[in-house]
Scaffold this motif. Structure first.
Motif, PDB file in Angstrom:
ATOM      1  N   GLY A 197     -26.267 -21.075  59.694  1.00 40.64           N
ATOM      2  CA  GLY A 197     -24.935 -20.734  60.187  1.00 40.64           C
ATOM      3  C   GLY A 197     -24.683 -21.387  61.521  1.00 40.64           C
ATOM      4  O   GLY A 197     -25.610 -21.915  62.150  1.00 40.64           O
ATOM      5  N   LYS A 198     -23.469 -21.409  61.940  1.00 38.16           N
ATOM      6  CA  LYS A 198     -23.113 -21.975  63.243  1.00 38.16           C
ATOM      7  C   LYS A 198     -21.729 -21.461  63.596  1.00 38.16           C
ATOM      8  O   LYS A 198     -20.905 -21.212  62.718  1.00 38.16           O
ATOM      9  N   ALA A 234     -12.190 -18.994  67.548  1.00 35.12           N
ATOM     10  CA  ALA A 234     -13.531 -19.434  67.145  1.00 35.12           C
ATOM     11  C   ALA A 234     -13.602 -19.569  65.629  1.00 35.12           C
ATOM     12  O   ALA A 234     -12.774 -19.002  64.906  1.00 35.12           O
ATOM     13  N   ILE A 235     -14.566 -20.358  65.188  1.00 34.30           N
ATOM     14  CA  ILE A 235     -14.842 -20.463  63.749  1.00 34.30           C
ATOM     15  C   ILE A 235     -16.316 -20.136  63.552  1.00 34.30           C
ATOM     16  O   ILE A 235     -17.174 -20.691  64.253  1.00 34.30           O
ATOM     17  N   ILE A 236     -16.578 -19.231  62.624  1.00 37.91           N
ATOM     18  CA  ILE A 236     -17.963 -18.907  62.266  1.00 37.91           C
ATOM     19  C   ILE A 236     -18.173 -19.411  60.843  1.00 37.91           C
ATOM     20  O   ILE A 236     -17.363 -19.108  59.959  1.00 37.91           O
ATOM     21  N   ALA A 237     -19.213 -20.186  60.639  1.00 38.52           N
ATOM     22  CA  ALA A 237     -19.493 -20.695  59.291  1.00 38.52           C
ATOM     23  C   ALA A 237     -20.925 -20.353  58.894  1.00 38.52           C
ATOM     24  O   ALA A 237     -21.860 -20.580  59.666  1.00 38.52           O
ATOM     25  N   VAL A 238     -21.064 -19.804  57.715  1.00 35.83           N
ATOM     26  CA  VAL A 238     -22.390 -19.591  57.136  1.00 35.83           C
ATOM     27  C   VAL A 238     -22.468 -20.507  55.917  1.00 35.83           C
ATOM     28  O   VAL A 238     -21.683 -20.355  54.974  1.00 35.83           O
ATOM     29  N   ALA A 257     -12.901 -29.044  65.124  1.00 35.11           N
ATOM     30  CA  ALA A 257     -13.745 -27.856  65.306  1.00 35.11           C
ATOM     31  C   ALA A 257     -14.247 -27.370  63.944  1.00 35.11           C
ATOM     32  O   ALA A 257     -15.416 -27.005  63.788  1.00 35.11           O
ATOM     33  N   MET A 258     -13.351 -27.386  62.959  1.00 29.79           N
ATOM     34  CA  MET A 258     -13.736 -26.962  61.608  1.00 29.79           C
ATOM     35  C   MET A 258     -14.835 -27.886  61.066  1.00 29.79           C
ATOM     36  O   MET A 258     -15.846 -27.428  60.515  1.00 29.79           O
ATOM     37  N   ARG A 259     -14.632 -29.195  61.277  1.00 33.00           N
ATOM     38  CA  ARG A 259     -15.626 -30.159  60.781  1.00 33.00           C
ATOM     39  C   ARG A 259     -16.988 -29.885  61.433  1.00 33.00           C
ATOM     40  O   ARG A 259     -18.014 -29.888  60.775  1.00 33.00           O
ATOM     41  N   ASP A 260     -16.973 -29.639  62.742  1.00 35.45           N
ATOM     42  CA  ASP A 260     -18.217 -29.361  63.467  1.00 35.45           C
ATOM     43  C   ASP A 260     -18.896 -28.115  62.902  1.00 35.45           C
ATOM     44  O   ASP A 260     -20.103 -28.122  62.639  1.00 35.45           O
ATOM     45  N   ALA A 261     -18.111 -27.057  62.704  1.00 35.07           N
ATOM     46  CA  ALA A 261     -18.691 -25.797  62.206  1.00 35.07           C
ATOM     47  C   ALA A 261     -19.303 -26.001  60.818  1.00 35.07           C
ATOM     48  O   ALA A 261     -20.401 -25.503  60.530  1.00 35.07           O
ATOM     49  N   LEU A 262     -18.598 -26.749  59.966  1.00 34.91           N
ATOM     50  CA  LEU A 262     -19.095 -26.972  58.601  1.00 34.91           C
ATOM     51  C   LEU A 262     -20.367 -27.825  58.602  1.00 34.91           C
ATOM     52  O   LEU A 262     -21.363 -27.500  57.958  1.00 34.91           O
ATOM     53  N   ARG A 263     -20.325 -28.930  59.366  1.00 38.37           N
ATOM     54  CA  ARG A 263     -21.489 -29.833  59.381  1.00 38.37           C
ATOM     55  C   ARG A 263     -22.695 -29.179  60.038  1.00 38.37           C
ATOM     56  O   ARG A 263     -23.815 -29.289  59.567  1.00 38.37           O
ATOM     57  N   GLU A 316     -12.525 -30.581  50.797  1.00 41.53           N
ATOM     58  CA  GLU A 316     -12.778 -31.358  52.012  1.00 41.53           C
ATOM     59  C   GLU A 316     -14.218 -31.883  51.984  1.00 41.53           C
ATOM     60  O   GLU A 316     -15.120 -31.155  51.562  1.00 41.53           O
ATOM     61  N   PRO A 317     -14.439 -33.137  52.447  1.00 43.87           N
ATOM     62  CA  PRO A 317     -15.788 -33.708  52.346  1.00 43.87           C
ATOM     63  C   PRO A 317     -16.874 -32.913  53.089  1.00 43.87           C
ATOM     64  O   PRO A 317     -18.019 -32.895  52.664  1.00 43.87           O
ATOM     65  N   ASP A 318     -16.520 -32.247  54.180  1.00 40.40           N
ATOM     66  CA  ASP A 318     -17.553 -31.527  54.935  1.00 40.40           C
ATOM     67  C   ASP A 318     -17.800 -30.126  54.394  1.00 40.40           C
ATOM     68  O   ASP A 318     -18.721 -29.444  54.841  1.00 40.40           O
ATOM     69  N   TYR A 319     -16.944 -29.682  53.472  1.00 43.45           N
ATOM     70  CA  TYR A 319     -17.158 -28.366  52.885  1.00 43.45           C
ATOM     71  C   TYR A 319     -18.168 -28.512  51.752  1.00 43.45           C
ATOM     72  O   TYR A 319     -17.981 -29.293  50.826  1.00 43.45           O
ATOM     73  N   ASP A 320     -19.256 -27.773  51.855  1.00 45.48           N
ATOM     74  CA  ASP A 320     -20.355 -27.917  50.908  1.00 45.48           C
ATOM     75  C   ASP A 320     -20.670 -26.549  50.304  1.00 45.48           C
ATOM     76  O   ASP A 320     -21.773 -26.043  50.431  1.00 45.48           O
ATOM     77  N   ASP A 321     -19.664 -25.974  49.671  1.00 43.66           N
ATOM     78  CA  ASP A 321     -19.822 -24.623  49.110  1.00 43.66           C
ATOM     79  C   ASP A 321     -20.374 -23.652  50.151  1.00 43.66           C
ATOM     80  O   ASP A 321     -21.278 -22.854  49.854  1.00 43.66           O
ATOM     81  N   HIS A 322     -19.858 -23.747  51.373  1.00 40.18           N
ATOM     82  CA  HIS A 322     -20.234 -22.787  52.406  1.00 40.18           C
ATOM     83  C   HIS A 322     -19.902 -21.375  51.924  1.00 40.18           C
ATOM     84  O   HIS A 322     -18.843 -21.154  51.330  1.00 40.18           O
TER      85      HIS A 322
END
Ligand code: NAD
Length: 354
Positions: A80-81, A28-32, A55-61, A7-13
Motif C-alpha cells: 500500500g502507499k 490525499a489518496i490511499i491505495a492498497v 498524484a494518482m499515478r504515484d499512489a498506484l505505482r 488506466e495503465p497504472d491501475y493493476d487491479d488495485h
C-alpha cells in the motif's frame, strides 16, 4: 473517457481511496494494491503534484511497488502507499496529519502507514495519536529494533553489494573493491561507512558537496562532483539519491560491472533493465536490495500488534536473507537470459498470486 480501471497504472488495485477534508487542509489518496500476504503496508508521501492525476499515478505505482517489495522481503504484508497532495511549499499541519491518520484508522488495518518523502519521525508520532496502523515510531531504548529505517536499508544494501561482488567479481570481501556512491544522505552514508570498514575504495558524490567531501575525508575516500559519479570507473555503482537515473544516456556512459543501490525506481523505463544486461552489467533490482527499511518498519509494527519486543537480531536475520534472494534472481536471470528486473517482478507476482 476510459474507465479508471483501464488506466495503465491501475493493476487491479484492491482499494483506491480519495480523502478530502478541506477544513483541515487535507487531500490525499490511499491505495492498497494487494493484501494477498497481509495488510497493505507502505509509507505516506507528501508532495506537490502539478496535476491531481500525477498524484494518482504515484499512489498506484508506488503501492504496486510495495506489494512486490514486501513479498520479496518475505514479509507477511501486502502493498500500500498514500500520497498527500501538498501545496508548493509542502506545508504540513497537525490538523492535516490528524485528518489523514483518522482516514487510515477508518480503514481498520487494511492499510498500515509509515514515513516516505516529506514525512518525518515527528509526523509519524503526530499520526499515532489518531491511528494505531502506523509504524516507524521512535525507539524507547537501544535494545529493540524499529524507528528510523535508514540504517536498516543501508545494512541490506551493503550485504547486497557483497553478494554482487561475490557473484560478479568472485570476491568474498569488499577489500579493495571500488564503490562509487551517488547520494550521501541517510542511506548512502550508511552504505559508505559499512563498506569502508571492509576496506572498500570509495568515490562519493552528493549535491551537498561539502557533506560528501567531509564523509570522503572521514572514510579515506574521494569526493567528485555530482555530474561525474555515474560515469566513474568503478566495480560497483551504488545509486542512493534519486530514481530514474538509469536511462539510455547514463547507461551508455556507465563504467562499472555492478549497479547495486537503494534509490527507488532506478530504471527510467522498463527496457533499461535489458540495456544494463546487454552491457554485461549486473543489476540488483532496487526493491529487493533496499528492503531493509521496510523489514524493520513492518517487524516493528507486527511486534507492537502482538505486544512482543522487536528484537534487533530478528530484524537483522530477515535482512540477512536479501543476498540469498538476489542470488536466486541473478542465477535465474543467467539461466533464462532474461534481465534481473524482469525475473524479480515475475517472482514477486507469483508470491502475491498474480
Ligand atoms: P536522504 O534525503 O537522506 O539522502 C538523499 C541524498 O541524495 C541527499 O544527501 C541529497 O542531497 C542527495 N542527492 C539528491 N540529488 C542528488 C544528485 N542529483 N546527485 C547526488 N546526490 C543527490 O534520503 P535517503 O533516506 O538516504 O534515501 C535515499 C534513496 O533511497 C531515496 O531514493 C529513497 O527513496 C531510497 N530509499 C530510502 C529508504 C530509507 O529507509 N531511508 C528505504 C528505501 C529506499
Amino acid at each position: 473517457m476510459d474507465a479508471f480501471w483501464t488506466e495503465p497504472d491501475y493493476d487491479d488495485h484492491e482499494l483506491v481511496q480519495l480523502v478530502r477534508d478541506p477544513k483541515r487542509g487535507l487531500t490525499a489518496i490511499i491505495a492498497v494494491h494487494s493484501s494477498h500476504l497481509g495488510p497493505g503496508a507502505g509509507g505516506t508521501r507528501v508532495w506537490h503534484y502539478g496535476e491531481p492525476k500525477d498524484a494518482m499515478r504515484d499512489a498506484l505505482r508506488l503501492s504496486r511497488g510495495m506489494s512486490y517489495k514486501n513479498a520479496m522481503a518475505g514479509l507477511p504484508m501486502g502493498g500500500g502507499k498514500a500520497v498527500i497532495l501538498a501545496d508548493q511549499d509542502r506545508n504540513k499541519t497537525e490538523a492535516m496529519l490528524h485528518a489523514f491518520a483518522e482516514s487510515v484508522e477508518a480503514l481498520g488495518g487494511k492499510y498500515v502507514t509509515a514515513a516516505d518523502v516529506g514525512i518525518t519521525e515527528g509526523d509519524i508520532v503526530t499520526m499515532s495519536a489518531k491511528t494505531s496502523y502506523v509504524s516507524g515510531l521512535p525507539l524507547d531504548n537501544g535494545s529493540t529494533a524499529g524507528g528510523d529505517p535508514g540504517p536498516y536499508t543501508a545494512l541490506g544494501i551493503y550485504q547486497g553489494i557483497k553478494a554482487a561482488a561475490r557473484h560478479r567479481l568472485g570476491k568474498n570481501s569488499l577489500d579493495g573493491v571500488h564503490i562509487a556512491i551517488q547520494g550521501t544522505g541517510s542511506v548512502g552514508s550508511g552504505v559508505a561507512r559499512l563498506a569502508a570498514k571492509d576496506g572498500a575504495r570509495l568515490t562519493l558524490a552528493d549535491i551537498n558537496q561539502t557533506g560528501a567531501s567531509a564523509l570522503a575525508d572521514e572514510l579515506g575516500g574521494q569526493a567528485v562532483v555530482p555530474d561525474a559519479i555515474l560515469a566513474t570507473e568503478c566495480d560497483v555503482l551504488s545509486p542512493n539519491a534519486l530514481g530514474a537515473i538509469l536511462n539510455d544516456e547514463s547507461i551508455a556512459a556507465l563504467n562499472t560491472q555492478i549497479v547495486a543501490g537503494g534509490a527507488n525506481n532506478q530504471l527510467a523505463r522498463s527496457h533499461h533493465g535489458e540495456q544494463l544486461a546487454e552491457r554485461g552489467i549486473l543489476y540488483a533490482p532496487d526493491y529487493v536490495i533496499n528492503a531493509g527499511g521496510i523489514i524493520s518498519v513492518a517487524m516493528e509494527y507486527l511486534c507492537r500488534s502482538e505486544g512482543t519486543p522487536c528484537l534487533i537480531e530478528d530484524v537483522e536475520a530477515r535482512i540477512g536473507q536479501i543476498p540469498q534472494r538476489l542470488e536466486e534472481i541473478w542465477t535465474e536471470s543467467g539461466s533464462s537470459g532474461l534481465p534481473s528486473d524482469v525475473i524479480a517482478d515475475r517472482m514477486a507476482q507469483k508470491l502475491i498470486g498474480r
